[in-house]
Design a protein around this motif. Structure first.
Motif, PDB file in Angstrom:
ATOM      1  N   PHE A   1      16.711  32.174  74.274  1.00 12.01           N
ATOM      2  CA  PHE A   1      18.112  32.159  73.845  1.00 12.01           C
ATOM      3  C   PHE A   1      18.437  30.750  73.340  1.00 12.01           C
ATOM      4  CE2 PHE A   1      22.535  32.799  73.671  1.00 12.01           C
ATOM      5  CZ  PHE A   1      22.825  34.130  73.887  1.00 12.01           C
ATOM      6  N   MET A   2      18.642  30.626  72.047  1.00 13.54           N
ATOM      7  CA  MET A   2      18.930  29.324  71.451  1.00 13.54           C
ATOM      8  C   MET A   2      19.868  29.527  70.266  1.00 13.54           C
ATOM      9  SD  MET A   2      16.347  26.435  69.861  1.00 13.54           S
ATOM     10  CE  MET A   2      15.945  27.411  68.412  1.00 13.54           C
ATOM     11  N   VAL A   3      20.980  28.839  70.257  1.00 15.76           N
ATOM     12  CA  VAL A   3      21.983  29.001  69.199  1.00 15.76           C
ATOM     13  C   VAL A   3      22.035  27.725  68.367  1.00 15.76           C
ATOM     14  CG1 VAL A   3      24.363  29.622  68.662  1.00 15.76           C
ATOM     15  CG2 VAL A   3      23.309  30.451  70.778  1.00 15.76           C
ATOM     16  N   ASN A   4      21.603  27.799  67.123  1.00 13.39           N
ATOM     17  CA  ASN A   4      21.715  26.652  66.224  1.00 13.39           C
ATOM     18  C   ASN A   4      22.250  27.041  64.865  1.00 13.39           C
ATOM     19  OD1 ASN A   4      19.504  27.920  65.030  1.00 13.39           O
ATOM     20  ND2 ASN A   4      18.022  26.545  65.961  1.00 13.39           N
ATOM     21  N   ASP A   5      22.692  28.283  64.747  1.00 10.54           N
ATOM     22  CA  ASP A   5      23.223  28.787  63.488  1.00 10.54           C
ATOM     23  C   ASP A   5      24.700  29.091  63.662  1.00 10.54           C
ATOM     24  OD1 ASP A   5      22.308  30.205  60.707  1.00 10.54           O
ATOM     25  OD2 ASP A   5      23.881  31.364  61.689  1.00 10.54           O
ATOM     26  N   VAL A   6      25.534  28.541  62.790  1.00 12.41           N
ATOM     27  CA  VAL A   6      26.973  28.711  62.930  1.00 12.41           C
ATOM     28  C   VAL A   6      27.381  30.169  62.786  1.00 12.41           C
ATOM     29  CG1 VAL A   6      27.419  28.244  60.479  1.00 12.41           C
ATOM     30  CG2 VAL A   6      29.225  27.834  62.166  1.00 12.41           C
TER      31      VAL A   6
ATOM     32  N   GLU B   1      25.361  22.780  71.516  1.00 11.66           N
ATOM     33  CA  GLU B   1      25.996  21.472  71.732  1.00 11.66           C
ATOM     34  C   GLU B   1      26.064  20.700  70.421  1.00 11.66           C
ATOM     35  OE1 GLU B   1      25.812  18.245  75.331  1.00 11.66           O
ATOM     36  OE2 GLU B   1      23.906  18.922  74.482  1.00 11.66           O
ATOM     37  N   GLY B   2      27.246  20.233  70.079  1.00 13.49           N
ATOM     38  CA  GLY B   2      27.443  19.485  68.843  1.00 13.49           C
ATOM     39  C   GLY B   2      27.513  20.343  67.602  1.00 13.49           C
ATOM     40  N   GLY B   3      27.540  21.665  67.757  1.00 16.44           N
ATOM     41  CA  GLY B   3      27.567  22.561  66.604  1.00 16.44           C
ATOM     42  C   GLY B   3      28.933  22.635  65.949  1.00 16.44           C
ATOM     43  N   LEU B   4      28.939  23.100  64.708  1.00 14.11           N
ATOM     44  CA  LEU B   4      30.184  23.261  63.963  1.00 14.11           C
ATOM     45  C   LEU B   4      31.087  24.300  64.638  1.00 14.11           C
ATOM     46  CD1 LEU B   4      28.775  23.339  60.302  1.00 14.11           C
ATOM     47  CD2 LEU B   4      30.014  21.456  61.410  1.00 14.11           C
TER      48      LEU B   4
ATOM     49  N   ASN C   1      20.735  17.056  68.558  1.00 12.93           N
ATOM     50  CA  ASN C   1      20.523  17.595  69.904  1.00 12.93           C
ATOM     51  C   ASN C   1      19.712  18.881  69.909  1.00 12.93           C
ATOM     52  OD1 ASN C   1      21.550  15.661  71.587  1.00 12.93           O
ATOM     53  ND2 ASN C   1      23.553  16.598  71.829  1.00 12.93           N
ATOM     54  N   GLU C   2      20.027  19.819  69.007  1.00  8.02           N
ATOM     55  CA  GLU C   2      19.314  21.103  68.987  1.00  8.02           C
ATOM     56  C   GLU C   2      17.842  20.887  68.645  1.00  8.02           C
ATOM     57  OE1 GLU C   2      20.203  24.049  69.964  1.00  8.02           O
ATOM     58  OE2 GLU C   2      22.212  23.342  70.499  1.00  8.02           O
TER      59      GLU C   2
END
Length: 464
Positions: A208-213, A246-249, A428-429
């Motif tokens: 589980f990893m979220v890096n896409d807005v 963290e730090g995402g748009l 961070n990601e």
């Protein structure tokens, strides 16, 4: 000492996936041969438990299977962190067995059939059927056995239950594909939530990893629908819930999802400091460091394909997309790094193919694509033969988290900007994903991984 070293080597075989792949930095050769279900070994110490019956009078569950493998000599003792997580998975298993009917897990039960037969009507009637059992969110460092433990749990579940185990990349690809199909509806996410819950009540999501807005903005509403339809989530991640995206748009729109996740799942950290993937044996010649050695890679490609004629091919991927393969034959594909990671390709285009240079601020986007590529290759148990400008650690050395950057050289008024690394990428990601990528590349180039892949191919050969 020799026995200890042999034991450590056996422990490495417990890693979650048996696949082969390595990332080159100029050219890349990929064998596109997915394996069957993974088999694993992992370590833990002795334990006491009182697991429940599976309904047939037999004691079942992940702890029971672990004990069976210990007795059979298939597993080793040793990792208390993994054992603690395994006990938590056994607790969840026992709760699910006791509440299977209330959770509508069995696809053949009366309660599940009743709910599913009213699927169309449910789309128009406001209702909520939150599961009485909370899920489990496992997080920790790379190579600590998160996926292996989840798979051990998943493979003990009754075959009649509505369950699904899927990588997070693939899950989100499926969600976006469904949204495209239901485009034009008032709330397509609600329909997608109903469809997913109709297919599987127990959902196991790996990595589980979220890096896409785009993913971040829909996850809260999507999982609100899923949880309201009774979904039970078991997930693994390198990040604690509070550190996701963290730090995402527009992260403020993502924060409600974190609260929902913590409300519906027990959060468990695997605190092991051991990366079992790095306990594998030395490199076996699938990762070559140096420039202008594309000729060597083409020779390796020809050895793999043998007498099979090689040429350009078009590979279909999800959502109707197609990928141009410059050279392919007999399940192998040959790429230049620029053809994959410098082009706008996503996880949907990486299900079996590859290539990469040193990463930094100048090619940050390519680094994201490279990380996704390694994840998907690893998840699909593929092997990768490649050339690179440096070792996996050196390739990603300039990718750091904010915390790492502050520790490297905190700025002072007397410090000259000339000493700064202009290509340092503070992200961070990517910084968190870096360790996972290095770990996976290390395992994918190990003797154990390659031998497992060879055995897998032999098993697929038709018997004479």
């Amino acid at each position: 000492m020799r026995l200890l070293l042999l034991s450590l080597r056996r422990v490495t075989l417990f890693s979650r996936h048996q696949r082969y792949a390595f990332a080159p930095i100029h050219n890349c050769l990929i064998s596109i041969n997915p394996s069957t279900s993974s088999s694993s070994l992992f370590s833990a110490s002795s334990f006491c438990s009182s697991p429940h019956s599976n309904g047939d009078g037999k004691i079942a569950g992940p702890l029971v299977e672990y004990e069976r493998r210990i007795v059979a000599g298939e597993l080793l003792d040793g990792d208390l962190c993994q054992l603690g997580t395994l006990r938590e998975l056994q607790r969840l298993y026992d709760e699910l067995v006791q509440s299977a009917d209330a959770c509508r897990l069995d696809r053949y039960s009366a309660s599940a059939k009743s709910t599913r037969s009213n699927w169309f009507w449910n789309k128009f009637v406001s209702h909520s059927s939150v599961s009485p059992v909370k899920g489990l969110y496992l997080y920790g460092g790379v190579g600590t056995g998160k996926t292996m433990l989840m798979d051990l749990f998943f493979h003990q579940l009754p075959a009649s239950w509505r369950t699904q185990r899927i990588h997070f990349h693939n899950f989100m690809l499926s969600v976006h594909s469904r949204l495209q199909k239901h485009k034009g509806l008032e709330d397509p996410l609600e329909v997608v939530g109903l469809e997913i819950a109709d297919e599987a009540i127990l959902l196991c999501l790996d990595e589980f990893m979220v890096n896409d807005v785009a993913d971040a903005l829909i996850l809260n509403r999507l999982f609100r629908h899923l949880f309201n339809n009774g979904i039970i989530l078991v997930a693994t991640s390198n990040r604690a819930p509070d550190n996701l995206y963290e730090g995402g748009l527009q992260r403020d729109l993502f924060l409600p999802f974190i609260s929902t996740l913590k409300e519906r799942c027990v959060v468990r950290e695997i605190g092991s400091s051991v990366d079992y993937r790095k306990l594998t044996s030395a490199e076996e010649g699938f990762y070559f460091i140096g420039k202008d050695i594309s000729g060597l890679l083409k020779q390796k490609f020809q050895l793999l394909v043998g007498d099979q004629p090689a040429g350009p091919q078009v590979v279909e991927v999800v959502m109707g997309r197609k990928l141009q393969v410059p050279l392919a034959a007999d399940g192998c594909a040959y790429f230049l790094f620029e053809e994959l990671c410098d082009r706008p390709l996503g996880a949907a285009d990486y299900l079996g193919l590859f290539s990469v240079p040193f990463f930094g601020l100048h090619n940050r986007t390519a680094a994201y694509r490279f990380v996704t590529l390694v994840d998907v290759m690893y998840e699909n148990k593929a092997r990768l033969l490649c050339t690179a400008e440096g070792s996996p650690l050196e390739l990603l050395e300039r990718i750091v988290t904010i915390s790492d950057a502050q520790q490297i050289a905190p700025r002072t008024s007397s410090r000259s900007r000339k000493s700064d690394d202009p290509d340092l990428c503070v992200d961070n990601e990517l910084g968190f994903a870096k360790d996972r990528t290095i770990s996976r590349l290390t395992e994918m180039n190990s003797k154990e991984y390659l031998e497992q892949h060879s055995r897998m191919l032999q098993e697929k050969q038709p018997s004479s």
